[in-house]
Design a protein around this motif. Sequence first.
Motif, mmCIF file in Angstrom:
data_model
loop_
_atom_site.group_PDB
_atom_site.id
_atom_site.type_symbol
_atom_site.label_atom_id
_atom_site.label_comp_id
_atom_site.label_asym_id
_atom_site.label_seq_id
_atom_site.Cartn_x
_atom_site.Cartn_y
_atom_site.Cartn_z
ATOM 1 N N PHE A 386 0.655 -1.287 -0.031
ATOM 2 C CA PHE A 386 0.037 0.040 -0.148
ATOM 3 C C PHE A 386 0.828 1.310 0.071
ATOM 4 N N GLN A 387 2.171 1.005 0.201
ATOM 5 C CA GLN A 387 3.160 2.386 0.238
ATOM 6 C C GLN A 387 3.026 2.824 -1.200
ATOM 7 N N MET A 388 2.853 2.236 -2.239
ATOM 8 C CA MET A 388 2.756 2.498 -3.463
ATOM 9 C C MET A 388 1.711 3.980 -3.716
ATOM 10 N N LEU A 389 0.746 3.907 -2.828
ATOM 11 C CA LEU A 389 -0.072 4.921 -2.786
ATOM 12 C C LEU A 389 0.501 6.320 -2.613
ATOM 13 N N GLY A 390 1.665 6.174 -1.844
ATOM 14 C CA GLY A 390 2.196 7.672 -1.569
ATOM 15 C C GLY A 390 3.046 8.170 -2.676
ATOM 16 N N PHE A 391 3.462 7.177 -3.766
ATOM 17 C CA PHE A 391 3.861 7.829 -5.089
ATOM 18 C C PHE A 391 2.662 8.667 -5.585
ATOM 19 N N GLY A 392 1.549 7.964 -5.835
ATOM 20 C CA GLY A 392 0.561 8.630 -6.501
ATOM 21 C C GLY A 392 -0.092 9.659 -5.849
ATOM 22 N N ILE A 393 -0.185 9.848 -4.600
ATOM 23 C CA ILE A 393 -0.853 10.703 -4.019
ATOM 24 C C ILE A 393 0.050 11.965 -4.061
ATOM 25 N N ALA A 394 1.582 11.878 -3.972
ATOM 26 C CA ALA A 394 2.339 13.145 -4.259
ATOM 27 C C ALA A 394 2.395 13.509 -5.285
ATOM 28 N N GLY A 395 2.435 12.547 -6.411
ATOM 29 C CA GLY A 395 2.400 13.291 -7.968
ATOM 30 C C GLY A 395 1.093 13.704 -8.338
ATOM 31 N N ALA A 396 -0.046 13.320 -7.906
ATOM 32 C CA ALA A 396 -1.555 13.877 -8.130
ATOM 33 C C ALA A 396 -1.430 15.200 -7.392
ATOM 34 N N SER A 397 -0.921 15.410 -6.327
ATOM 35 C CA SER A 397 -1.013 16.485 -5.374
ATOM 36 C C SER A 397 -0.333 17.500 -6.280
ATOM 37 N N PHE A 398 0.947 17.182 -6.555
ATOM 38 C CA PHE A 398 1.482 18.459 -7.289
ATOM 39 C C PHE A 398 0.886 18.610 -8.759
ATOM 40 N N ASP A 399 0.665 17.661 -9.588
ATOM 41 C CA ASP A 399 -0.167 18.028 -10.965
ATOM 42 C C ASP A 399 -1.439 18.878 -10.952
ATOM 43 N N ARG A 400 -1.974 18.377 -9.707
ATOM 44 C CA ARG A 400 -3.480 18.977 -9.503
ATOM 45 C C ARG A 400 -3.663 20.178 -8.922
ATOM 46 N N PHE A 401 -2.657 20.467 -7.746
ATOM 47 C CA PHE A 401 -2.790 21.818 -7.010
ATOM 48 C C PHE A 401 -1.322 22.601 -7.176
ATOM 49 N N GLY A 402 -0.449 21.810 -7.835
ATOM 50 C CA GLY A 402 0.783 22.799 -7.938
ATOM 51 C C GLY A 402 1.614 22.833 -6.753
ATOM 52 N N SER A 403 1.119 21.726 -5.848
ATOM 53 C CA SER A 403 1.982 21.858 -4.792
ATOM 54 C C SER A 403 1.834 20.442 -4.131
ATOM 55 N N TYR A 404 2.950 19.973 -2.979
ATOM 56 C CA TYR A 404 2.926 18.784 -2.507
ATOM 57 C C TYR A 404 2.123 18.955 -1.086
ATOM 58 N N THR A 405 1.622 20.224 -0.960
ATOM 59 C CA THR A 405 1.258 20.387 0.541
ATOM 60 C C THR A 405 0.085 19.502 0.869
ATOM 61 N N PRO A 406 -1.052 19.413 -0.194
ATOM 62 C CA PRO A 406 -2.178 18.613 0.402
ATOM 63 C C PRO A 406 -1.697 17.149 0.670
ATOM 64 N N ALA A 407 -0.830 16.699 -0.043
ATOM 65 C CA ALA A 407 -0.369 15.137 0.186
ATOM 66 C C ALA A 407 0.239 15.265 1.600
ATOM 67 N N TYR A 408 1.010 16.395 2.064
ATOM 68 C CA TYR A 408 1.766 16.264 3.211
ATOM 69 C C TYR A 408 0.664 16.400 4.413
ATOM 70 N N ILE A 409 -0.472 16.830 4.479
ATOM 71 C CA ILE A 409 -1.661 16.956 5.263
ATOM 72 C C ILE A 409 -2.409 15.573 5.506
ATOM 73 N N LEU A 410 -2.416 14.875 4.278
ATOM 74 C CA LEU A 410 -2.935 13.534 4.425
ATOM 75 C C LEU A 410 -1.793 12.674 4.920
ATOM 76 N N PHE A 411 -0.693 12.848 4.551
ATOM 77 C CA PHE A 411 0.327 11.766 5.379
ATOM 78 C C PHE A 411 0.432 12.068 6.838
ATOM 79 N N MET A 412 0.400 13.143 7.229
ATOM 80 C CA MET A 412 0.409 13.517 8.699
ATOM 81 C C MET A 412 -0.834 13.107 9.325
ATOM 82 N N GLY A 413 -2.121 12.899 8.916
ATOM 83 C CA GLY A 413 -3.143 12.099 9.461
ATOM 84 C C GLY A 413 -2.945 10.464 9.657
ATOM 85 N N LEU A 414 -2.431 10.225 8.441
ATOM 86 C CA LEU A 414 -2.062 8.754 8.483
ATOM 87 C C LEU A 414 -1.025 8.196 9.819
ATOM 88 N N ASP A 415 -0.136 9.116 10.075
ATOM 89 C CA ASP A 415 0.779 8.856 10.898
ATOM 90 C C ASP A 415 0.307 8.846 12.346
#
Length: 434
Positions: A386-415
Amino acid sequence: MTQTSPRPIFYGWYIVAIAFLANFMAVGTGFYAFNAFLEPLCEAHGWTRTQVNMALMLGTPFGLLGQFFFGTLVMRIGVKKLMITGSLISGIAFMLVFQVSSLWLFYLLYILLYVGNGAYGGIVANSAVSNWFIRKRGKALGIATAGMSLSGAVLPLAAMMLISRLGMGTTAILIGAMVLVLAPLVRLVIVNWPEDKGLQPDGEIQSQPESEPKLSGGLAMGITTPGIPLEPSCVLDDVPRWTLGRLVRTSVFWKVGPAYAMAMIGVVGVMSQLKPRFVEVGFSDTTAMLLMAATALAGTLGKYVWGALCDVIAAPKMASTIMAINGIGLLAALFVHSPAAIGLFVCLFGFAMGGVMSTYPILVADLFGRKAFPSVFRFMGGFLVFQMLGFGIAGASFDRFGSYTPAYILFMGLDVIAALMLLSVKRPPAACDD
């Protein structure tokens, strides 16, 4: 007055050294080097970051599902043959993967790279170390897995410098050749079990007779897992047969596996594209790569420290602490215009991130025992797909929002969720150290 000769270095530490190199190259080539190759790949072929990240997403399940296969082979043929074969496959795949311009062929070679890396790193290299240690298992695995994070401090920066001078193709050939060198080293050094050399785990001079049961807490040999008492009925050669059916009926399976999967989603999502993240928030390419290297270097120290702490403090508590600190580090990363916050992220997230993959095999080995480790981890390691989701989440976050910040917020919740899940982990019935 007679002078005693110094006691020779326990051979298990040579096994640790090879496992360190194996983890360095396996994680470095399959994961960290991506930081150096991502932007040149996109520029050279017109690929998007989501398309390039798909290689990591496709490779991850093949590599991790291969852990089940390799875990089974470890029990049958040992680690030596697997490590030799894996390093040869991986070295050749890395030489070729950055030579191609076809996206599907790039994916295919990346999958092959992941499979090869899984055959000499991960469960295989860690099994080699676990076989040789009980009391010092945390320290030994901490050192062996430190190679994973050190590769992030060394390989991407070296690859970036080589790419700027020699290009992607030549750089890939040079790094692939370094992987191939592992094969003869493994052949010369690796021995599957200390008993094969007439030794005992941890370099003990005397061992308890196999017919004697271990007492609760391992008192018979002075061996204990902190905070996880052993079952009184455990006998040295009585190793439980952990089938998947039996394992899924334990709470450990449904707490430890998912918790580490959630943590690793964030770790791979952040670390696979950390250099581009630092560029995004305003740093130069060189400074960004140096910050990324510093984060990985903190992870190298973390792997050793967290591993050593697991020898004296209950591993579940250590693991829960690691996940919580990961989340705090990611929170600091959101304050992109504060140098102090960026420094805090590098130190906290880097140090804690390093402990995630070092404590996972330690925790499993402590909970189930030395000889049961490969049979259990081949199933437990499956959650890491399931760690492969991290690659997709990070890449999609940048492509869609122009930033990795939304992905970081999601990762923080998972931790945070992972930290809470690990607090109640207990040794399953009938598990014993051996």
